[in-house]
Design an enzyme around this catalytic site. Structure first.
Site, PDB file in Angstrom:
ATOM      1  N   LYS A 281      33.989   4.019 -31.725  1.00  0.00           N
ATOM      2  CA  LYS A 281      35.155   3.138 -31.701  1.00  0.00           C
ATOM      3  C   LYS A 281      36.250   3.694 -30.830  1.00  0.00           C
ATOM      4  O   LYS A 281      36.418   4.905 -30.741  1.00  0.00           O
ATOM      5  CB  LYS A 281      35.737   3.080 -33.111  1.00  0.00           C
ATOM      6  CG  LYS A 281      35.199   1.989 -33.927  1.00  0.00           C
ATOM      7  CD  LYS A 281      36.210   1.621 -34.998  1.00  0.00           C
ATOM      8  CE  LYS A 281      35.588   0.529 -35.822  1.00  0.00           C
ATOM      9  NZ  LYS A 281      34.413   1.059 -36.504  1.00  0.00           N
TER      10      LYS A 281
ATOM     11  N   ASP B 296      30.500  14.863 -37.761  1.00  0.00           N
ATOM     12  CA  ASP B 296      29.311  14.186 -37.208  1.00  0.00           C
ATOM     13  C   ASP B 296      28.865  14.856 -35.908  1.00  0.00           C
ATOM     14  O   ASP B 296      27.667  14.983 -35.637  1.00  0.00           O
ATOM     15  CB  ASP B 296      29.605  12.713 -36.893  1.00  0.00           C
ATOM     16  CG  ASP B 296      29.837  11.863 -38.127  1.00  0.00           C
ATOM     17  OD1 ASP B 296      29.649  12.363 -39.255  1.00  0.00           O
ATOM     18  OD2 ASP B 296      30.227  10.685 -37.952  1.00  0.00           O
TER      19      ASP B 296
ATOM     20  N   SER C 222      35.297  14.897 -35.830  1.00  0.00           N
ATOM     21  CA  SER C 222      34.374  14.595 -36.928  1.00  0.00           C
ATOM     22  C   SER C 222      33.253  15.626 -37.034  1.00  0.00           C
ATOM     23  O   SER C 222      32.698  16.065 -36.017  1.00  0.00           O
ATOM     24  CB  SER C 222      33.765  13.211 -36.712  1.00  0.00           C
ATOM     25  OG  SER C 222      32.789  12.967 -37.702  1.00  0.00           O
TER      26      SER C 222
ATOM     27  N   LYS D 258      33.645  10.203 -50.344  1.00  0.00           N
ATOM     28  CA  LYS D 258      33.134  10.208 -48.974  1.00  0.00           C
ATOM     29  C   LYS D 258      32.629  11.626 -48.699  1.00  0.00           C
ATOM     30  O   LYS D 258      33.398  12.576 -48.717  1.00  0.00           O
ATOM     31  CB  LYS D 258      34.253   9.827 -47.996  1.00  0.00           C
ATOM     32  CG  LYS D 258      33.831   9.863 -46.533  1.00  0.00           C
ATOM     33  CD  LYS D 258      35.001   9.497 -45.607  1.00  0.00           C
ATOM     34  CE  LYS D 258      34.713   9.941 -44.190  1.00  0.00           C
ATOM     35  NZ  LYS D 258      35.884   9.765 -43.300  1.00  0.00           N
TER      36      LYS D 258
ATOM     37  N   GLU E  16      23.056   5.081 -43.718  1.00  0.00           N
ATOM     38  CA  GLU E  16      24.138   5.799 -44.409  1.00  0.00           C
ATOM     39  C   GLU E  16      24.821   4.900 -45.443  1.00  0.00           C
ATOM     40  O   GLU E  16      24.607   3.686 -45.467  1.00  0.00           O
ATOM     41  CB  GLU E  16      25.171   6.302 -43.397  1.00  0.00           C
ATOM     42  CG  GLU E  16      25.869   5.191 -42.622  1.00  0.00           C
ATOM     43  CD  GLU E  16      27.287   5.563 -42.194  1.00  0.00           C
ATOM     44  OE1 GLU E  16      28.094   5.942 -43.064  1.00  0.00           O
ATOM     45  OE2 GLU E  16      27.593   5.434 -40.994  1.00  0.00           O
TER      46      GLU E  16
ATOM     47  N   VAL F 144      27.633   9.910 -41.407  1.00  0.00           N
ATOM     48  CA  VAL F 144      26.569  10.208 -40.430  1.00  0.00           C
ATOM     49  C   VAL F 144      26.094  11.655 -40.616  1.00  0.00           C
ATOM     50  O   VAL F 144      24.889  11.918 -40.711  1.00  0.00           O
ATOM     51  CB  VAL F 144      27.071   9.960 -38.985  1.00  0.00           C
ATOM     52  CG1 VAL F 144      26.099  10.531 -37.957  1.00  0.00           C
ATOM     53  CG2 VAL F 144      27.272   8.460 -38.752  1.00  0.00           C
TER      54      VAL F 144
ATOM     55  N   ASP G 296      41.338  17.113 -35.156  1.00  0.00           N
ATOM     56  CA  ASP G 296      40.541  16.178 -35.943  1.00  0.00           C
ATOM     57  C   ASP G 296      39.317  15.776 -35.120  1.00  0.00           C
ATOM     58  O   ASP G 296      39.377  14.894 -34.262  1.00  0.00           O
ATOM     59  CB  ASP G 296      41.362  14.947 -36.348  1.00  0.00           C
ATOM     60  CG  ASP G 296      40.592  14.072 -37.332  1.00  0.00           C
ATOM     61  OD1 ASP G 296      39.371  14.285 -37.473  1.00  0.00           O
ATOM     62  OD2 ASP G 296      41.205  13.187 -37.950  1.00  0.00           O
TER      63      ASP G 296
HETATM   64  N1  PSU Z   1      32.856   4.677 -37.672  1.00  0.00           N
HETATM   65  C1  PSU Z   1      32.707   3.360 -37.950  1.00  0.00           C
HETATM   66  N2  PSU Z   1      32.381   2.991 -39.222  1.00  0.00           N
HETATM   67  C2  PSU Z   1      32.198   3.897 -40.208  1.00  0.00           C
HETATM   68  C3  PSU Z   1      32.342   5.285 -39.901  1.00  0.00           C
HETATM   69  C4  PSU Z   1      32.665   5.621 -38.618  1.00  0.00           C
HETATM   70  O1  PSU Z   1      32.865   2.546 -37.070  1.00  0.00           O
HETATM   71  O2  PSU Z   1      31.913   3.505 -41.360  1.00  0.00           O
HETATM   72  C5  PSU Z   1      32.097   6.314 -40.962  1.00  0.00           C
HETATM   73  C6  PSU Z   1      30.707   6.950 -40.778  1.00  0.00           C
HETATM   74  O3  PSU Z   1      30.172   7.240 -42.049  1.00  0.00           O
HETATM   75  C7  PSU Z   1      31.038   8.249 -40.055  1.00  0.00           C
HETATM   76  C8  PSU Z   1      32.346   8.600 -40.701  1.00  0.00           C
HETATM   77  O4  PSU Z   1      30.073   9.252 -40.211  1.00  0.00           O
HETATM   78  O5  PSU Z   1      33.034   7.372 -40.830  1.00  0.00           O
HETATM   79  C9  PSU Z   1      33.152   9.580 -39.884  1.00  0.00           C
HETATM   80  O6  PSU Z   1      34.245  10.016 -40.640  1.00  0.00           O
HETATM   81  P1  PSU Z   1      35.091  11.274 -40.134  1.00  0.00           P
HETATM   82  O7  PSU Z   1      35.755  10.793 -38.868  1.00  0.00           O
HETATM   83  O8  PSU Z   1      36.069  11.546 -41.247  1.00  0.00           O
HETATM   84  O9  PSU Z   1      34.124  12.385 -39.907  1.00  0.00           O
HETATM   85 MN    MN Z   2      38.190  13.818 -39.269  1.00  0.00          MN
END
Ligand code: PSU
Ligand code: MN
Length: 304
Positions: free
Chosen positions: A159, A142, A140, A86, A25, A106, A138
């Protein structure tokens, strides 16, 4: 091949010859780490994948195309340009239509890899259910993508900025197999374990390749999520990182950050608060995932 896909020469040759390819990614490059460590990490990750017998395919959106395999100049651009979007599933078509530069998360890397016919994807950590996500909603994109796009995603768990228990419940509801690689507990990114038990453990890449095979033949449309603990010498113990995460979350609330800016804000804040220690760990866990991802892609050749 889908008309939006533009392959680098290296990736094109590998796919033409049915050689193992590993997708990577680019949000981790543009929004997950500072410059110049981000570009160094990206190059070395690609190198590790080559050394383990597979071809790396870093993915981004540019010029209205889905670029699969980046040259040095494109990588540098993603690592330094201030206006890189993003891109998650929601943003995918718009960033193509407006010909902006987009770094893929992701979720969107999975969409692209699937279109390109790549079966294995390596990242650092996935997004998940945020803490208090039951109120903010919230969650993701993903997780939703993992439920509907069948490929194998290798990560170091999630994380602790996320609610790991709720993230796992969501994945279970959506039917996503979560594999612990040589572990019985969900790895927590900077730390090798969490208290969340997994129901599936595999100790060899060949076993994961077999799982992929059955997932395909049974036409199960969800992904397989492989969680790979950070090497012991690079982990940050819970006690050290938990307090930092609490502070980062408090500062986020105070700054009123939410939506897609949340994860990048927290990542940058944790790097700042640990004076770079978290960055060093983050980079090492990506390298560790790159090794495993390449091994899985090579093992999966047995089924092609
Ligand atoms: N978690 C990490 N490092 C990252 C991301 C997540 O430890 O760089 C990035 C990845 O690209 C993941 C995205 O898909 O953040 C998720 O963002 P969101 O929570 O806004 O969906
Ligand atoms: Mn989010």
């Amino acid at each position: 091949m889908n008309p939006l896909i533009r392959l680098s020469q290296e990736v094109k040759e590998a796919l033409d010859h049915h050689q193992p390819v590993v997708a990577l990614e680019s949000t981790i490059i543009s929004h997950g780490m500072p410059y110049p460590q981000n570009v160094e990490m990206a190059r070395k990750t690609e190198q590790i994948i080559r050394e383990h017998g597979a071809v790396p395919a870093t993915i981004a959106l540019m010029d209205g195309k889905i670029q699969v395999g980046l040259d040095d100049q494109q990588l540098e651009l993603l690592a330094t340009a201030p206006n890189v979007a993003k891109v998650s599933r929601r943003d995918f078509a718009e960033i193509l239509a407006s010909q902006q530069i987009g770094a893929t998360t992701v979720a969107s890397t999975m969409i692209a890899a699937k279109l390109a016919g790549i079966k294995v994807f390596v990242t650092g950590g996935i997004g998940g259910v945020h803490r208090e996500g039951q109120d903010s909603m919230d969650i993701s994109a993903d997780l939703e993508e993992l439920s509907q796009t069948n490929l194998t995603v290798v990560c170091a768990g999630a994380k602790a900025i996320l609610d790991l228990g709720r993230t796992m419940e969501y994945l279970e509801t959506k039917g996503v197999p979560v594999v612990g690689y040589q572990t019985d507990y969900l790895p927590a990114f900077y730390s090798r374990t969490s208290d969340v038990a997994l129901n599936l453990r595999k100790d060899h890449p060949e076993e994961i390749a077999a799982l992929m095979h059955y997932q395909d033949v049974a036409e199960l449309k969800s992904a397989i999520l492989v969680t790979n603990p950070i090497p012991a010498e690079h982990e940050i113990p819970h006690e050290d990182i938990d307090q930092i995460i609490q502070q980062a979350l408090a500062e986020e609330k105070e700054a009123g950050v939410h939506g897609k800016d949340s994860t990048p804000f927290l990542l940058a804040k944790i790097v700042e608060l640990t004076e770079g220690r978290s960055l060093a760990s983050n980079i090492e866990l990506v390298y560790n995932n790159a090794r495993l991802g390449a091994e899985i892609a090579v093992a999966y050749q047995a089924y092609q």
